[in-house]
Design a protein around this motif. Structure first.
Motif: not given
Length: 615
Positions: A21, A29, A55, A81, A85, A88, A584, A587
């Protein structure tokens, strides 16, 4: 590699993967807790569990999944998620299937729970989805796989059958005693690697920030909200919470706790006990409160305990809209509570979200006028995003406002007009929403910038608070984020303007992008990205195209420029896209990859602030 016929012959190797993300590895994050909770429950039950957090690992997702699957001889992959999301998670599911089409993939979280069949259709190759809380469901699911029993025997699943249809098993009841759930598997998902940067949202500007839960769900049923872990509100005992906090402080040396509950508490006795118990730790904490549960006498206790921010769900300053939203609060309660909290010196945050079914031009202006009269609170202004699962979503589907739930997910759940307003009226309201935060609110007079981290889009700044005169030094402030700078003395909060020096770099780099690619789209509009259209002359170039997936924001005019729908990228053969909402980035970048393969370059807006950016 595993095939379905091999299931039921003994122990399996399960891989739990946290989707990527962050916009780049190394960025801070908000650490998700869903998969770490599930992982802890599966490990406690004795399954062979491997974990991987995308991540914290650079590289193509397909390559990373191939490495993990082969190294650990993985039989089953699990992930999950939220609805926003989708891409991803879709990328991860597709990557696993490209490595080995026979590996079953299970997905959970709000994405599935909100609208199970729509999510399964959007993901296409997901084996089954976990609906609601996953700790017990996933244990039973993994046991059924190892024993070779039909998945239909497991409650809380939606299963894709061989003929392409879907079967939903009986609903699983909420976990009554959440003290019994093992603490999250932080180590399995490499929490330590997230500590070098700040989350950079909602005033959480501290490194070594940890996210913890003290309760699940919420006792209220607001029209725009969906409780992904069930409808019943359950509080964890404070003994259990502080046992975990003791462990986390000792192991991770944390500076800041985000109590990530939907509702921290509406019981003042519990709040007082929490404050008394957290105060000796000398760490800061953040939590969400309700305006109808705050008595003035409790505020000194909250402040002295280290509370860095009290967050409030305000939503509207009009009682008609608040009633329609089922908020069970009034503007009079909002006024009283914000006044007392503001005077207490505790930084506060909250938001007004426009777009309820009862919203009219008059109610929206009532809220905006109230905001302007109380500009010192710096209440965030935005529009409602109708996420799958909430009553607004169900109503929008019934009315045909959301015609295709599957495409709605793929489009990123774009904001639509669910209100009583005409598009022309909504256009006026949106124009005010995206300009008021800088045109109407007091900002810091003189900012001294230092230590610019271009890789992670963070800066250190110094400035005197215009209210109390206190000299503040804020570190690692994330740019282009829904964030604020709180005065450490009086609690007054400020939006941060992008320093002029960085905007000069941005303008130069935008020019270079236009020279190289001919046309450039700027995707994503909030008050930060709208602001730069007023400040950066290079954005007036005819080769620049503002883009947003929201039909509401497509009504905006930015310095005489109209805002386009994403399909304009294909229609005008635009080769370069700048993503202007940095939070974002991943995404939207994946959405572009899936939907607009003609695009050659996707770049985070923060990268263009660097004078030495790679154009």
């Amino acid at each position: 590699m595993s095939e379905w016929r091999k299931f039921g012959v003994g122990k399996l190797n399960f891989l739990l993967v946290m989707p990527r993300i962050v916009n780049k590895v190394g960025d801070g994050y908000s650490f998700p807790l869903g998969l770490p909770y599930v992982s802890a429950s599966l490990k406690k039950a004795g399954f062979q569990i491997y974990t991987f957090n995308l991540n914290h690992h650079a590289g193509e997702v397909e390559y990373l999944m191939r490495e993990q699957i082969r190294e650990h001889e993985i039989d089953v992959v699990m992930t999950g998620g939220l609805s926003f999301q989708y891409y991803p998670i879709k990328q991860l599911v597709d990557a696993v299937k490209s490595v080995d089409a026979d590996i079953p993939v299970f997905v959970g979280g709000g994405l599935i729970t909100g609208d199970p069949e729509a999510a399964m259709k959007a993901l296409e190759v997901c084996t089954a989805g976990i609906i609601g809380e996953g700790e017990i469901t996933d244990v039973e699911l993994c046991r059924a796989l190892e024993e070779g029993r039909p998945l239909e025997e497991v409650d809380g699943l939606i299963i894709q059958k061989a003929d392409g249809t879907y079967f939903t098993t009986p609903e699983r009841k909420e976990i009554e005693n959440i003290d019994e759930i093992p603490w999250p598997d932080y180590d399995g998902f490499e929490l330590e690697k997230s500590f070098n940067e700040t989350p950079g949202v909602s005033g959480m500007n501290s490194t070594r920030t940890i996210f913890m839960l003290g309760s699940r769900s919420c006792p209220y049923q607001c029209s725009f909200c969906f409780h992904t872990v069930g409808r019943k509100y359950r509080q964890r005992s404070l003994d259990n919470f502080f046992e975990e906090l003791d462990y986390n402080v000792k192991k991770y040396h944390i500076n800041y706790v985000c109590v990530a509950d939907e509702l921290f508490s509406y019981n003042n006795e519990r709040v007082v006990e929490f404050c008394e118990r957290i105060k000796p730790y000398h760490i800061q904490w953040w939590a969400q409160f309700r305006v109808d549960s705050i008595d003035p006498w409790i505020l000194p206790i909250i402040r002295e305990s280290g509370c860095a921010t009290m967050s409030f769900g305000l939503e509207s300053a009009d009682n008609t809209v608040l009633k329609s939203m089922k908020k069970n609060i009034t503007i009079e309660q909002i006024e009283k509570t914000l006044d007392t909290v503001y005077r207490s010196g505790i930084p506060l945050e909250g938001g007004f979200i426009f777009g309820d079914e009862a919203e009219s031009y008059e109610t929206a202006m009532n809220t905006l006028n109230w905001w302007e009269k109380h500009v010192e609170y710096k209440i965030n202004l935005t529009t409602i995003t109708v996420f799958p699962g909430c009553s607004l979503y169900r109503n929008a589907k019934a009315k045909g406002i959301i015609e295709d739930p599957v495409q709605y997910l793929k489009d990123g759940c774009p904001q639509k007009n669910n209100t009583k307003m005409s598009m022309e009226e909504y256009k006026d309201i949106i124009q005010r929403i995206v300009t008021y935060p800088f045109s109407k609110a007091k900002t810091l007079d003189e900012i001294e910038m230092s230590n610019v981290d271009y890789d992670n889009a963070r800066i250190d700044v110094k400035a005197a608070c215009p209210v109390c005169g206190k000299e503040n030094h804020w570190k690692k402030i994330k740019l282009f984020a829904t964030n604020f700078l709180p005065c450490e003395n009086c609690g007054q909060r400020y939006n941060i303007e992008i320093p002029g020096e960085l905007l000069d770099h941005f303008g130069k780099n935008i020019g270079l992008l236009c020279e190289k690619y001919g046309k450039v789209a700027i995707w994503g509009l909030n008050y930060h990205s709208v602001r730069i259209f007023d400040l950066v002359k290079e954005l007036n170039d005819d080769r620049i195209f503002p883009v947003d997936s929201s039909e509401i924001k497509q009504q905006l005019v930015l310095n005489s420029k109209e805002v386009f729908a994403p399909k304009t990228i294909k229609d005008k053969d635009i080769k370069a896209v700048v993503i202007a909402i940095s939070a974002y980035y991943n995404q939207i970048a994946l959405q572009i990859k899936y939907e607009f393969p003609n695009v050659e370059r996707v770049i985070d807006i923060c990268s263009l602030l660097d004078d030495k950016a790679d154009i």
